[in-house]
Design an enzyme around this catalytic site. Structure first.
Site: not given
Ligand SMILES: O=C(O)CCC(=O)C(=O)O
Ligand SMILES: [Fe+2]
Length: 269
Positions: A147, A149, A205, A215
């Site tokens: 996705h 952001d 990403h 994690r």
């Molecule tokens: O957990 C991560 O490293 C990325 C999280 C992410 O991309 C998001 O919350 O939009």
């Molecule tokens: Fe993200």
């Protein structure tokens, strides 16, 4: 005065350690509690897990999250006092950092803009706490689907486990956790792509699921108020101008209709 009321003096490492501790605590309560309890007392329960639209494993995100509108922090009650003060400390630092980075990025385009100071405040931004549980079929499912952001920029803190990847020159590249415990990842979002007329790119990403270990990450999404209008700094503009409200509504509409975020391509001139 207790330790928690003196958060003004926490150093950055302390804030990040606290954040990890508090995040673990809230995620490790029961699923029912998280789903049904609105345990953070937000204006609506913002506990999310998986992907309600998934029709196969590949469309499922093996993760859970609390997506917190920062305007709601003041609602968090005394049962969440230590989480709240930790979030407040984190947000204070992230907000200052985001504001400075946004201004520097704009100045780099030759724009000396009061836009960010006027429209992007801690109460228009969001905090997302993520947890990725161990996944028995980690090769078949994402931790978080690919996705971009929907913000100006994101400040991300990840633990030492790893799994975040970004798309670079047509390939997925790992964003490995840094040995420095203060390291943050800064990500450009869709709004900066529109504002900069594609000079800055909103990076796609995703997160890879892990088989054995959980994690955690926490993301600060630097967003404007809903009525802020996002417009390209140069002409001819690649995207028509739109309000942040319009952008969010279009994303929701597309998500409901197709299961996917379509994003900026909806706003091409
Ligand atoms: O957990 C991560 O490293 C990325 C999280 C992410 O991309 C998001 O919350 O939009
Ligand atoms: Fe993200």
């Amino acid at each position: 005065m207790g330790f928690l009321s003196s958060n003004q003096s926490w150093d950055p490492v302390e804030i990040l350690e606290r954040m990890q501790y508090e995040q673990r605590k809230v995620f490790h309560t029961s699923f029912q509690n998280k789903c049904e309890g609105n345990i953070l007392n937000l204006s609506a329960n913002r506990y999310l897990w998986g992907n309600p639209k998934a029709t196969c494993l590949r469309q499922f995100s093996w993760s859970e999250a609390f997506h917190i509108p920062l305007a709601d922090i003041s609602r968090m009650g005394s049962e969440n006092r230590s989480l709240r003060s930790t979030i407040e400390a984190f947000v204070q630092t992230a907000a200052t950092l985001a504001q400075s980075i946004a201004e520097i990025l704009a100045e780099n385009l030759g724009v000396k803009s009061k836009f960010f100071a006027k429209y992007c405040t801690p109460s228009t931004s969001y905090l997302r706490m993520n947890r990725y549980p161990p996944c028995p079929f980690s090769s078949e499912v994402y931790g978080l689907l690919p996705h971009t952001d929907s913000d100006f920029l994101t400040i991300l803190y990840q633990d030492q486990i790893g799994g975040l990847q970004l798309m670079k020159d047509g390939r997925w590249v790992g964003v490995r956790p840094n040995n420095n415990p203060e390291a943050l990842v800064i990500n450009i979002g869709d709004l900066f792509q529109a504002f900069s007329n594609n000079i800055y790119r909103s990076v796609e990403h995703r997160v890879i699921a892990q088989q054995e270990i959980e994690r955690f990450s926490v993301a600060y999404f630097f967003c404007p108020s809903y009525d802020a209008v996002i417009e390209s700094f140069s002409k001819p503009a690649i995207y028509r101008k739109f309000s942040f409200r319009e952008y969010k509504q279009q994303i929701q509409k597309d998500l409901l209709a197709t299961g996917d975020k379509i994003g900026l391509s909806r706003f091409l001139v």
